[in-house]
Scaffold this motif. Sequence first.
Motif, PDB file in Angstrom:
ATOM      1  N   LEU A 146      -4.943  22.937 -22.882  1.00 29.78           N
ATOM      2  CA  LEU A 146      -6.192  22.599 -23.578  1.00 29.78           C
ATOM      3  C   LEU A 146      -7.348  23.258 -22.832  1.00 29.78           C
ATOM      4  CD1 LEU A 146      -7.957  20.911 -25.597  1.00 29.78           C
ATOM      5  CD2 LEU A 146      -7.932  19.076 -23.891  1.00 29.78           C
ATOM      6  N   VAL A 147      -8.166  23.980 -23.562  1.00 33.90           N
ATOM      7  CA  VAL A 147      -9.390  24.558 -23.006  1.00 33.90           C
ATOM      8  C   VAL A 147     -10.549  23.716 -23.530  1.00 33.90           C
ATOM      9  CG1 VAL A 147     -10.899  26.591 -23.023  1.00 33.90           C
ATOM     10  CG2 VAL A 147      -8.403  26.889 -22.947  1.00 33.90           C
ATOM     11  N   SER A 148     -11.465  23.315 -22.647  1.00 34.94           N
ATOM     12  CA  SER A 148     -12.631  22.544 -23.097  1.00 34.94           C
ATOM     13  C   SER A 148     -13.897  23.166 -22.523  1.00 34.94           C
ATOM     14  CB  SER A 148     -12.508  21.082 -22.643  1.00 34.94           C
ATOM     15  OG  SER A 148     -13.631  20.346 -23.088  1.00 34.94           O
ATOM     16  N   VAL A 149     -14.768  23.627 -23.410  1.00 37.51           N
ATOM     17  CA  VAL A 149     -16.031  24.258 -22.987  1.00 37.51           C
ATOM     18  C   VAL A 149     -17.147  23.705 -23.870  1.00 37.51           C
ATOM     19  CG1 VAL A 149     -17.292  26.443 -22.733  1.00 37.51           C
ATOM     20  CG2 VAL A 149     -14.838  26.378 -22.258  1.00 37.51           C
ATOM     21  N   MET A 150     -18.299  23.454 -23.242  1.00 35.87           N
ATOM     22  CA  MET A 150     -19.411  22.891 -24.006  1.00 35.87           C
ATOM     23  C   MET A 150     -20.131  23.964 -24.831  1.00 35.87           C
ATOM     24  SD  MET A 150     -21.729  22.309 -20.589  1.00 35.87           S
ATOM     25  CE  MET A 150     -22.133  20.660 -21.024  1.00 35.87           C
ATOM     26  N   LEU A 151     -20.785  23.525 -25.900  1.00 33.17           N
ATOM     27  CA  LEU A 151     -21.541  24.471 -26.735  1.00 33.17           C
ATOM     28  C   LEU A 151     -22.864  24.811 -26.050  1.00 33.17           C
ATOM     29  CD1 LEU A 151     -22.025  26.014 -29.362  1.00 33.17           C
ATOM     30  CD2 LEU A 151     -22.669  23.874 -30.452  1.00 33.17           C
ATOM     31  N   ALA A 152     -23.649  23.784 -25.713  1.00 30.29           N
ATOM     32  CA  ALA A 152     -24.907  24.016 -24.990  1.00 30.29           C
ATOM     33  C   ALA A 152     -24.883  23.154 -23.742  1.00 30.29           C
ATOM     34  CB  ALA A 152     -26.103  23.634 -25.851  1.00 30.29           C
ATOM     35  N   ASN A 153     -25.311  23.727 -22.637  1.00 32.00           N
ATOM     36  CA  ASN A 153     -25.360  22.921 -21.418  1.00 32.00           C
ATOM     37  C   ASN A 153     -26.555  21.976 -21.473  1.00 32.00           C
ATOM     38  OD1 ASN A 153     -26.466  22.631 -18.396  1.00 32.00           O
ATOM     39  ND2 ASN A 153     -24.232  22.654 -18.459  1.00 32.00           N
ATOM     40  N   ASN A 154     -26.339  20.729 -21.065  1.00 36.79           N
ATOM     41  CA  ASN A 154     -27.388  19.720 -21.158  1.00 36.79           C
ATOM     42  C   ASN A 154     -28.549  19.986 -20.203  1.00 36.79           C
ATOM     43  OD1 ASN A 154     -24.858  19.045 -19.791  1.00 36.79           O
ATOM     44  ND2 ASN A 154     -25.972  17.337 -18.897  1.00 36.79           N
ATOM     45  N   GLU A 155     -28.313  20.712 -19.112  1.00 42.80           N
ATOM     46  CA  GLU A 155     -29.373  20.889 -18.126  1.00 42.80           C
ATOM     47  C   GLU A 155     -30.134  22.198 -18.299  1.00 42.80           C
ATOM     48  OE1 GLU A 155     -28.465  19.540 -14.197  1.00 42.80           O
ATOM     49  OE2 GLU A 155     -26.761  18.408 -14.956  1.00 42.80           O
ATOM     50  N   GLY A 157     -29.592  24.271 -21.144  1.00 42.24           N
ATOM     51  CA  GLY A 157     -29.675  24.606 -22.573  1.00 42.24           C
ATOM     52  C   GLY A 157     -28.867  25.844 -22.925  1.00 42.24           C
ATOM     53  N   LEU A 158     -28.234  26.467 -21.925  1.00 41.15           N
ATOM     54  CA  LEU A 158     -27.539  27.733 -22.204  1.00 41.15           C
ATOM     55  C   LEU A 158     -26.382  27.543 -23.170  1.00 41.15           C
ATOM     56  CD1 LEU A 158     -27.716  29.381 -18.704  1.00 41.15           C
ATOM     57  CD2 LEU A 158     -28.614  30.327 -20.845  1.00 41.15           C
ATOM     58  N   LEU A 159     -26.331  28.447 -24.156  1.00 41.05           N
ATOM     59  CA  LEU A 159     -25.281  28.397 -25.188  1.00 41.05           C
ATOM     60  C   LEU A 159     -24.088  29.193 -24.685  1.00 41.05           C
ATOM     61  CD1 LEU A 159     -27.616  29.057 -28.236  1.00 41.05           C
ATOM     62  CD2 LEU A 159     -26.532  26.886 -27.628  1.00 41.05           C
ATOM     63  N   GLN A 160     -22.982  28.540 -24.587  1.00 38.88           N
ATOM     64  CA  GLN A 160     -21.788  29.170 -24.027  1.00 38.88           C
ATOM     65  C   GLN A 160     -21.071  29.973 -25.122  1.00 38.88           C
ATOM     66  OE1 GLN A 160     -21.513  29.180 -20.835  1.00 38.88           O
ATOM     67  NE2 GLN A 160     -23.194  27.726 -20.540  1.00 38.88           N
ATOM     68  N   PRO A 161     -20.338  30.998 -24.724  1.00 31.63           N
ATOM     69  CA  PRO A 161     -19.718  31.896 -25.721  1.00 31.63           C
ATOM     70  C   PRO A 161     -18.469  31.268 -26.344  1.00 31.63           C
ATOM     71  CG  PRO A 161     -19.187  32.622 -23.502  1.00 31.63           C
ATOM     72  CD  PRO A 161     -20.087  31.442 -23.341  1.00 31.63           C
ATOM     73  N   VAL A 162     -18.669  30.184 -27.089  1.00 34.74           N
ATOM     74  CA  VAL A 162     -17.511  29.428 -27.594  1.00 34.74           C
ATOM     75  C   VAL A 162     -16.701  30.213 -28.627  1.00 34.74           C
ATOM     76  CG1 VAL A 162     -18.383  27.106 -27.066  1.00 34.74           C
ATOM     77  CG2 VAL A 162     -18.981  28.167 -29.236  1.00 34.74           C
ATOM     78  N   GLU A 163     -17.392  31.067 -29.401  1.00 31.57           N
ATOM     79  CA  GLU A 163     -16.633  31.829 -30.421  1.00 31.57           C
ATOM     80  C   GLU A 163     -15.619  32.755 -29.762  1.00 31.57           C
ATOM     81  OE1 GLU A 163     -18.456  33.871 -33.936  1.00 31.57           O
ATOM     82  OE2 GLU A 163     -20.089  32.512 -33.427  1.00 31.57           O
ATOM     83  N   GLU A 164     -16.076  33.412 -28.705  1.00 31.00           N
ATOM     84  CA  GLU A 164     -15.179  34.342 -28.016  1.00 31.00           C
ATOM     85  C   GLU A 164     -14.055  33.566 -27.327  1.00 31.00           C
ATOM     86  OE1 GLU A 164     -17.542  37.109 -25.841  1.00 31.00           O
ATOM     87  OE2 GLU A 164     -15.745  38.106 -25.062  1.00 31.00           O
ATOM     88  N   ILE A 165     -14.408  32.433 -26.747  1.00 35.99           N
ATOM     89  CA  ILE A 165     -13.391  31.610 -26.084  1.00 35.99           C
ATOM     90  C   ILE A 165     -12.401  31.093 -27.137  1.00 35.99           C
ATOM     91  CG2 ILE A 165     -13.020  29.452 -24.782  1.00 35.99           C
ATOM     92  CD1 ILE A 165     -15.766  30.092 -23.393  1.00 35.99           C
ATOM     93  N   GLY A 166     -12.916  30.760 -28.323  1.00 32.90           N
ATOM     94  CA  GLY A 166     -12.048  30.317 -29.420  1.00 32.90           C
ATOM     95  C   GLY A 166     -11.032  31.388 -29.798  1.00 32.90           C
ATOM     96  N   ARG A 167     -11.488  32.637 -29.817  1.00 33.33           N
ATOM     97  CA  ARG A 167     -10.558  33.733 -30.154  1.00 33.33           C
ATOM     98  C   ARG A 167      -9.495  33.890 -29.075  1.00 33.33           C
ATOM     99  NH1 ARG A 167     -15.221  36.107 -32.469  1.00 33.33           N
ATOM    100  NH2 ARG A 167     -15.832  37.141 -30.551  1.00 33.33           N
ATOM    101  N   ILE A 168      -9.923  33.750 -27.820  1.00 33.42           N
ATOM    102  CA  ILE A 168      -8.968  33.878 -26.706  1.00 33.42           C
ATOM    103  C   ILE A 168      -7.944  32.742 -26.796  1.00 33.42           C
ATOM    104  CG2 ILE A 168      -8.769  33.634 -24.183  1.00 33.42           C
ATOM    105  CD1 ILE A 168     -11.515  35.123 -24.029  1.00 33.42           C
ATOM    106  N   ALA A 169      -8.445  31.531 -27.059  1.00 35.39           N
ATOM    107  CA  ALA A 169      -7.552  30.355 -27.137  1.00 35.39           C
ATOM    108  C   ALA A 169      -6.562  30.538 -28.290  1.00 35.39           C
ATOM    109  CB  ALA A 169      -8.385  29.086 -27.329  1.00 35.39           C
ATOM    110  N   ALA A 170      -7.059  31.030 -29.432  1.00 36.16           N
ATOM    111  CA  ALA A 170      -6.175  31.196 -30.598  1.00 36.16           C
ATOM    112  C   ALA A 170      -5.074  32.210 -30.285  1.00 36.16           C
ATOM    113  CB  ALA A 170      -6.987  31.651 -31.808  1.00 36.16           C
ATOM    114  N   LYS A 171      -5.457  33.302 -29.627  1.00 29.43           N
ATOM    115  CA  LYS A 171      -4.485  34.351 -29.323  1.00 29.43           C
ATOM    116  C   LYS A 171      -3.416  33.827 -28.366  1.00 29.43           C
ATOM    117  CE  LYS A 171      -4.562  39.256 -28.540  1.00 29.43           C
ATOM    118  NZ  LYS A 171      -5.178  40.185 -27.636  1.00 29.43           N
ATOM    119  N   ALA A 172      -3.860  32.982 -27.434  1.00 35.19           N
ATOM    120  CA  ALA A 172      -2.925  32.471 -26.426  1.00 35.19           C
ATOM    121  C   ALA A 172      -2.159  31.246 -26.930  1.00 35.19           C
ATOM    122  CB  ALA A 172      -3.696  32.119 -25.154  1.00 35.19           C
TER     123      ALA A 172
END
Length: 391
Positions: A146-155, A157-172
């Motif tokens: 299981l990979v767990s990454v936040m969308l925006a950091n609470n402190e 506000g940075l938006l994490q690259p979840v779409e790219e991580i989603g593609r990596i997770a799907a491939k793996a």
Amino acid sequence: MRRVYCDANATTPLLPEVMEAMRPYWMEEFGNASSIHLQGQKARKAVDHARESLARFFGCREAEVVFNSGGTEGDNTAIFGLLRAGDHFITTEIEHSAVLRAADRVAERGVEVTFVAPRKDGLIDPEEIRRAIGPETRPGDSRRTLVSVMLANNETGLLQPVEEIGRIAAKAGTFFHIDAVQGAGKVEFDVRRFGCHLCSTSAHKMHGPKGVGAMYVRRGTPLSPLIVGGSHERRQRAGTENVPGIVGLGKAVELAMKSLEDGTIERVARLRDRLEAGILEIPGTKVNGAVTPRAANTTNIHFEHLEGEALVIALDLKGVAVSGGSACHSGSTEPSHVLMAMGLGKHAALASLRFSLLKTATDEDIDHVLRVVPEAVERLRELAPAAVVRG
Ligand code: PLP
């Protein structure tokens, strides 16, 4: 005295429309959504209506929406509900404690846990996630990852690259959970585009009520419920539905979707940018982390030669509410684990403040903050003990 609340990432007030939508469900429409009589049917209808709104918000089927008590429960459910001894959990050092403490717990139960560090600018490098997954995970493996990454950091506000991580997770062939508690309502949202199996949200960060949230659970995800009992929420989350809360959440996401379309979020970004530029005119200040991509309402600023906690108190006395780190840690003077993970020293982390604007913020609010902050900083620096100045 004018009061300006710049701590929206801690919580937000109900919008009047949300309050109005909820009101009947405390009193005259008090039914239990599981009852078959008229009162029950009215409550069920209200819950169904909110579920439709949430499905539109997530971009998923109604059957994939599970109402719960908020972000902490969503994060805990994803982690405890999916992972068993021998599985692999990959997350980041900048997650909320609802993820980090759950990670510690599953580690004690025999799950291998990997914490990925952010880059110095506060963003997670998707390649680091790919590396953590490693070559051994293949679709069909009985060992779950299981990979767990936040969308925006609470402190930050940075938006994490979840779409790219989603593609990596799907491939793996790994499962992917997004803690979207801070991102939801602030950026375009679509769980299919994100490629996640699970996604946690919370009403009180988007002008909805506290203690209620919703989780997206992709059809077919082998998630065990955290709370068992009755057959509520398709047996995924037992307990009599919090009907007023769910109605409030439904209304809050409808308004959040509207705000994303009607220019409100761009307006908030302009106000945040004006606030940030004004504060950066004070000598010895800088933004912590990258300034883009960032949630529209947040900036995290380091004030040299200053103790953040003292500035929070000084600003509060002048009517400005801000936070010196995660609100969940207020009352503690521990440096922010997010800023430390980004490589700030203890003193620099403690000398940093988070300003997070409500979507109802106005230019007059920003004028007030920009009057008050430079004065307070100057005064505190004059008074600052030598130890802080050296830090
Ligand atoms: N995740 C993030 C990123 C948060 O900022 C928070 C709250 O601050 C939570 C989870 C916890 O959400 P809740 O307050 O609904 O339990």
